[in-house]
Design a protein around this motif. Structure first.
Motif, PDB file in Angstrom:
ATOM      1  N   ALA A   1     -94.316   9.524 105.189  1.00 60.69           N
ATOM      2  CA  ALA A   1     -95.683  10.044 105.221  1.00 60.69           C
ATOM      3  C   ALA A   1     -95.794  11.231 104.262  1.00 60.69           C
ATOM      4  CB  ALA A   1     -96.045  10.458 106.645  1.00 60.69           C
ATOM      5  N   TYR A   2     -94.743  12.064 104.245  1.00 62.88           N
ATOM      6  CA  TYR A   2     -94.722  13.231 103.365  1.00 62.88           C
ATOM      7  C   TYR A   2     -94.690  12.791 101.896  1.00 62.88           C
ATOM      8  CZ  TYR A   2     -93.132  17.577 101.238  1.00 62.88           C
ATOM      9  OH  TYR A   2     -93.027  18.689 100.460  1.00 62.88           O
ATOM     10  N   GLN A   3     -93.851  11.780 101.603  1.00 59.12           N
ATOM     11  CA  GLN A   3     -93.748  11.297 100.220  1.00 59.12           C
ATOM     12  C   GLN A   3     -95.059  10.682  99.745  1.00 59.12           C
ATOM     13  OE1 GLN A   3     -90.107   8.924 100.873  1.00 59.12           O
ATOM     14  NE2 GLN A   3     -89.260   9.891  99.056  1.00 59.12           N
ATOM     15  N   LEU A   4     -95.744   9.982 100.651  1.00 60.91           N
ATOM     16  CA  LEU A   4     -97.036   9.380 100.278  1.00 60.91           C
ATOM     17  C   LEU A   4     -98.030  10.479  99.906  1.00 60.91           C
ATOM     18  CD1 LEU A   4     -98.801   6.734 100.198  1.00 60.91           C
ATOM     19  CD2 LEU A   4     -99.591   7.406 102.468  1.00 60.91           C
ATOM     20  N   LYS A   5     -98.074  11.519 100.747  1.00 58.36           N
ATOM     21  CA  LYS A   5     -99.020  12.613 100.480  1.00 58.36           C
ATOM     22  C   LYS A   5     -98.628  13.362  99.204  1.00 58.36           C
ATOM     23  CE  LYS A   5    -102.073  13.638 102.751  1.00 58.36           C
ATOM     24  NZ  LYS A   5    -103.452  13.082 102.751  1.00 58.36           N
ATOM     25  N   GLU A   6     -97.337  13.399  98.921  1.00 56.20           N
ATOM     26  CA  GLU A   6     -96.864  14.103  97.740  1.00 56.20           C
ATOM     27  C   GLU A   6     -97.224  13.322  96.465  1.00 56.20           C
ATOM     28  OE1 GLU A   6     -92.667  16.350  97.134  1.00 56.20           O
ATOM     29  OE2 GLU A   6     -92.578  14.171  97.096  1.00 56.20           O
ATOM     30  N   LYS A   7     -97.037  12.001  96.541  1.00 60.11           N
ATOM     31  CA  LYS A   7     -97.267  11.182  95.341  1.00 60.11           C
ATOM     32  C   LYS A   7     -98.741  10.831  95.165  1.00 60.11           C
ATOM     33  CE  LYS A   7     -92.653   9.300  95.169  1.00 60.11           C
ATOM     34  NZ  LYS A   7     -91.861   8.581  94.209  1.00 60.11           N
ATOM     35  N   ASN A   8     -99.413  10.499  96.260  1.00 59.06           N
ATOM     36  CA  ASN A   8    -100.841  10.167  96.196  1.00 59.06           C
ATOM     37  C   ASN A   8    -101.584  11.125  97.140  1.00 59.06           C
ATOM     38  OD1 ASN A   8     -99.670   7.935  94.936  1.00 59.06           O
ATOM     39  ND2 ASN A   8    -100.130   6.545  96.620  1.00 59.06           N
ATOM     40  N   PRO A   9    -101.910  12.342  96.676  1.00 62.86           N
ATOM     41  CA  PRO A   9    -102.497  13.324  97.610  1.00 62.86           C
ATOM     42  C   PRO A   9    -103.809  12.855  98.234  1.00 62.86           C
ATOM     43  CG  PRO A   9    -101.828  14.360  95.546  1.00 62.86           C
ATOM     44  CD  PRO A   9    -101.707  12.899  95.330  1.00 62.86           C
ATOM     45  N   ASP A  10    -104.498  11.915  97.590  1.00 63.17           N
ATOM     46  CA  ASP A  10    -105.783  11.475  98.148  1.00 63.17           C
ATOM     47  C   ASP A  10    -105.613  10.367  99.185  1.00 63.17           C
ATOM     48  OD1 ASP A  10    -107.074  13.257  96.533  1.00 63.17           O
ATOM     49  OD2 ASP A  10    -107.270  11.835  94.862  1.00 63.17           O
TER      50      ASP A  10
ATOM     51  N   ASP B   1     -84.415   6.291  98.625  1.00 62.98           N
ATOM     52  CA  ASP B   1     -84.855   7.168  97.545  1.00 62.98           C
ATOM     53  C   ASP B   1     -84.392   8.602  97.790  1.00 62.98           C
ATOM     54  OD1 ASP B   1     -86.254   8.306  95.447  1.00 62.98           O
ATOM     55  OD2 ASP B   1     -88.103   8.471  96.615  1.00 62.98           O
ATOM     56  N   LYS B   2     -85.032   9.269  98.726  1.00 60.15           N
ATOM     57  CA  LYS B   2     -84.655  10.646  99.050  1.00 60.15           C
ATOM     58  C   LYS B   2     -84.319  10.738 100.528  1.00 60.15           C
ATOM     59  CE  LYS B   2     -86.843  13.291  95.455  1.00 60.15           C
ATOM     60  NZ  LYS B   2     -88.002  12.850  94.692  1.00 60.15           N
ATOM     61  N   THR B   3     -83.587  11.792 100.933  1.00 55.87           N
ATOM     62  CA  THR B   3     -83.136  11.869 102.321  1.00 55.87           C
ATOM     63  C   THR B   3     -83.701  13.094 103.027  1.00 55.87           C
ATOM     64  OG1 THR B   3     -81.167  13.060 101.614  1.00 55.87           O
ATOM     65  CG2 THR B   3     -80.966  10.668 101.815  1.00 55.87           C
ATOM     66  N   PHE B   4     -84.065  12.891 104.323  1.00 51.63           N
ATOM     67  CA  PHE B   4     -84.548  14.007 105.125  1.00 51.63           C
ATOM     68  C   PHE B   4     -83.376  14.845 105.586  1.00 51.63           C
ATOM     69  CE2 PHE B   4     -83.934  10.469 108.157  1.00 51.63           C
ATOM     70  CZ  PHE B   4     -83.109  11.061 109.091  1.00 51.63           C
ATOM     71  N   PRO B   5     -83.538  16.085 106.020  1.00 47.18           N
ATOM     72  CA  PRO B   5     -84.778  16.863 105.893  1.00 47.18           C
ATOM     73  C   PRO B   5     -84.824  17.662 104.583  1.00 47.18           C
ATOM     74  CG  PRO B   5     -83.225  18.049 107.261  1.00 47.18           C
ATOM     75  CD  PRO B   5     -82.518  16.829 106.767  1.00 47.18           C
ATOM     76  N   THR B   6     -83.825  17.502 103.746  1.00 46.31           N
ATOM     77  CA  THR B   6     -83.723  18.361 102.566  1.00 46.31           C
ATOM     78  C   THR B   6     -84.358  17.732 101.338  1.00 46.31           C
ATOM     79  OG1 THR B   6     -81.510  17.443 102.399  1.00 46.31           O
ATOM     80  CG2 THR B   6     -81.691  19.661 103.258  1.00 46.31           C
ATOM     81  N   MET B   7     -84.703  16.425 101.438  1.00 43.58           N
ATOM     82  CA  MET B   7     -85.320  15.684 100.345  1.00 43.58           C
ATOM     83  C   MET B   7     -84.444  15.642  99.089  1.00 43.58           C
ATOM     84  SD  MET B   7     -87.922  14.421 101.670  1.00 43.58           S
ATOM     85  CE  MET B   7     -89.207  13.888 100.568  1.00 43.58           C
ATOM     86  N   ASP B   8     -83.124  15.665  99.273  1.00 40.94           N
ATOM     87  CA  ASP B   8     -82.286  15.495  98.086  1.00 40.94           C
ATOM     88  C   ASP B   8     -82.068  14.002  97.832  1.00 40.94           C
ATOM     89  OD1 ASP B   8     -79.254  16.748  99.725  1.00 40.94           O
ATOM     90  OD2 ASP B   8     -80.876  15.473 100.412  1.00 40.94           O
ATOM     91  N   CYS B   9     -81.648  13.721  96.610  1.00 40.33           N
ATOM     92  CA  CYS B   9     -81.555  12.345  96.153  1.00 40.33           C
ATOM     93  C   CYS B   9     -80.391  11.626  96.849  1.00 40.33           C
ATOM     94  CB  CYS B   9     -81.344  12.357  94.646  1.00 40.33           C
ATOM     95  SG  CYS B   9     -81.327  10.738  93.939  1.00 40.33           S
TER      96      CYS B   9
END
Lengths: 194, 461
Positions: free
Chosen positions: B216-225, A184-192
């Motif tokens: 882990a970051y994406q989970l917190k971003e999409k479902n903050p709870d 989906d997205k790539t670290f560390p910049t979170m671009d697609c």
């Protein structure tokens, strides 16, 4: 082929000379069969060291050259080039390793010097049986094959293609993209990823 | 991807595999097997009508890690390149039992070809870049304590990527596979298969620490709870901006717990993780809705066989062996074959791209020359002595020796006999054939038997 061997014993600063009596090795080499010239020098691989080989070939009409110094992995190419520049076939050359296989692993000066003389004697008897060899050439098909169309394959294919060469990119799946296309997205910049 | 497909210098061959490589640097002869697509891509416009009308719609979609469904005639994914469909012969009813044929009827350009067959093509190639990538470690076969794949809500990181992707089976919503519930809590377990001598691989897979921080970051971003628990042995963030990203993940609320999870078991619709917080030396149990395993990278299926086909070696784990770990990281022991990406060892995207460009430079360095000089210190056969026994042929690691017929005269009569013949472009002068030669017909130029004997004489006599 005439038997006219030149022997060059390298001191490698103190790497060799601190354990091996290079002057004594050169003197012993002078009495070996076929040897008409022998000397020792601080750094055979340096420019003046290489000039020493070139000049001796000219002055003494050497037909074969032996350098007693480091491992051939280090400077075989350097000395072959010097031999060629001196006017001989670059393969009329032999190297005796008196550093890695001698001064670096031995402590006793007398024994190490004796071993260096033995190694030089072996190299001299081998070089006398060398024949001139010729480098041949093969043509190059300027088309690259890249196996795998993921991020690595695509990058390599693009770089080669951009430089103007044909590339055949072979991919097992129905689409290129590889694992990257599933991400989906790539670290560390979170671009697609796509 | 589109840039690759559109480049005038790049010829794309998908659904294809290299089956044979002959020749040597600068002059490879490569045989490629093109599998049957059952669609004529020259006629197909990629309109998608066939995929819409295909009645076989419930095939588990491998691209979505089996979490979505797809049709028998399909594109791998919507943005596939080339953007043309193919027919999956294992699921197409027309190909399986002759019934259906709807896609042929609806195709506006008459591009469907049920009679399509695989074909072999041959190509002349100067240099080869290996970029066969990785597969995920099959944790289901090794980790009984995580349920051997029995629990549907224990998934891998690549499953999580598909759940997170807006073009994935959930449209980008993080839902657990079993019942589609949005999880209140997710556990991420690192080093599943990596750094585990007993069940998996001894090496570190290098990318997992970072993509787990991302998940882990994406989970917190999409479902903050939702709660995000990360179970780790060590956190390895050696890369530009990586440590900062790890911190960002923690600031977003990811809870890092140092400890190996020893067991996962179901409790109602939840999963219970037994572990120990090794920083507090305290055993603990955590209840979560979903578990994501950061499984190890292993060489792609078939990579080892491909290496054998081409003629270079693999390391103890099956990754392609580079010629030198520091000084020749993209070369192989086979001249003209270079390595790019995870086929050489686990790595992340920046390292993969860098290595791919390095491999490209090696190819360009070769192509910058018109001719290639070959080292003359190679083996040669004395035709008079050679008996044609062929002992040397299988021993040569570079496939440089072949048998040829020699025409000569014996007592005035013309005869032919078999002798070994060395290809000077392939021979690397390793000398492996010499001890195999029973008639001492093979000699290495510059290291002949006579020369070696003279050296021994000089020492001993």
């Amino acid at each position: 082929m005439k038997r006219r061997v030149g022997v060059f014993v390298c001191e490698c600063g103190t790497n060799i000379a601190s354990v091996v009596d290079t002057e004594k090795v050169a003197a012993a080499a002078k009495n070996m069969p076929g040897v008409i010239f022998a000397t020792n020098y601080k750094y055979m691989c340096s420019d003046p060291g290489q000039d020493l080989i070139k000049n001796a070939i000219q002055e003494h009409g050497l037909q074969q050259v032996v350098v007693a110094s480091c491992s051939p992995r280090m400077h075989e190419k350097t000395f072959r080039k010097a031999v060629e520049d001196g006017g001989l076939n670059p393969y009329m050359f032999e190297m005796a390793n008196i550093r890695e296989q001698n001064s670096w692993v031995h402590k006793d000066r007398a024994e190490a010097t004796q071993k260096a003389e033995d190694l030089v004697r072996m190299a001299v008897s081998k070089v006398l049986r060398h024949k001139p060899l010729k480098i041949s050439t093969i043509p190059i098909t300027k088309k690259a094959l890249v196996i795998g169309g993921g991020i690595a394959g695509m990058q390599a294919a693009l770089d080669i293609a951009e430089a103007g060469h044909k590339v055949l990119l072979v991919e097992k799946e129905a689409s290129i993209g590889g694992k990257m296309s599933q991400i989906d997205k790539t670290f560390p910049t979170m671009d697609c990823a796509a | 991807m589109v840039a690759v497909a559109q480049h005038p210098n790049i010829q794309l061959m998908t659904m294809a595999e290299v089956v044979k490589v002959d020749g040597y640097i600068g002059n490879f002869k490569v045989t490629i097997k093109k599998r049957a697509k059952y669609v004529d891509w020259d006629l197909c416009t990629g309109c998608g009508t066939c995929m819409e009308k295909c009645p076989t719609k419930k095939i588990p979609d491998a691209f979505d890690m089996g979490m979505g469904q797809t049709t028998a005639v399909r594109m791998m994914y919507p943005q596939a390149v080339p953007g043309k469909p193919y027919i999956d012969a294992e699921h197409c009813t027309k190909l399986l039992n002759g019934k259906c044929g709807i896609c042929e009827k609806v195709c506006p350009t008459k591009a469907i070809r049920y009679e399509d067959k695989e074909e072999l093509v041959s190509e002349d190639i100067g240099a080869i870049v290996m970029a066969t990538g990785f597969d995920l470690f099959e944790w289901e076969k090794a980790y009984g304590e995580y349920g051997y794949g029995m629990y549907p809500d224990v998934i891998t990181s690549l499953h999580f990527e598909r759940l997170s992707s807006s073009s994935g089976p959930t449209g980008g919503k993080i839902k657990r596979p079993s019942d589609g519930k949005i999880p209140d809590s997710v556990a991420f377990i690192k080093c599943v298969g990596s750094r585990d001598d007993t069940k998996g691989k001894s090496y570190c897979s290098r990318a997992c620490c970072m993509f787990t921080a991302k998940h882990a970051y994406q989970l917190k971003e999409k479902n903050p709870d939702s709660e995000a628990y990360v179970f780790y042995m060590d956190v390895r963030t050696a890369g530009k901006g990586y440590e900062e990203f790890y911190m960002r993940s923690q600031k977003a609320g990811a809870k890092y717990i140092r400890g190996r999870v020893s067991k996962i078991y179901p409790k109602g619709d939840k999963l219970v993780l037994k572990t120990e917080d090794t920083l507090l030396s305290k055993p603990m149990e955590v209840e979560v809705d979903m578990v994501v395993l950061a499984t190890a990278m292993v060489p792609a299926a078939g990579a080892k066989e491909l290496a054998k086909t081409i003629g270079f070696s693999t390391d103890k784990d099956g990754f392609f062996q580079e010629a030198h770990p520091k000084l020749q990281p993209v070369e192989t022991f086979s001249a003209g074959v270079y390595l790019a990406g995870t086929c050489q060892g686990p790595k992340d995207i920046p390292d993969t791209v860098a290595q791919a460009s390095a491999a490209a430079v090696k190819v360009l360095g070769l192509f910058a020359k018109n001719e290639l000089a070959t080292e003359p210190l190679i083996a040669e056969v004395d035709y008079v002595k050679c008996s044609g026994c062929e002992f040397c042929v299988p021993i040569c690691p570079y496939k440089a020796i072949s048998i040829k017929q020699l025409a000569e005269r014996c007592h005035g009569e013309p005869i032919t006999r078999r002798i070994a013949d060395i290809n000077p472009s392939l021979c690397q002068g390793c000398g492996a054939c010499l001890p195999a030669c029973r008639t001492t017909a093979i000699n290495l130029k510059g290291f002949t038997d006579e020369q070696l004997a003279a050296e021994v004489d000089a020492l001993c006599l």
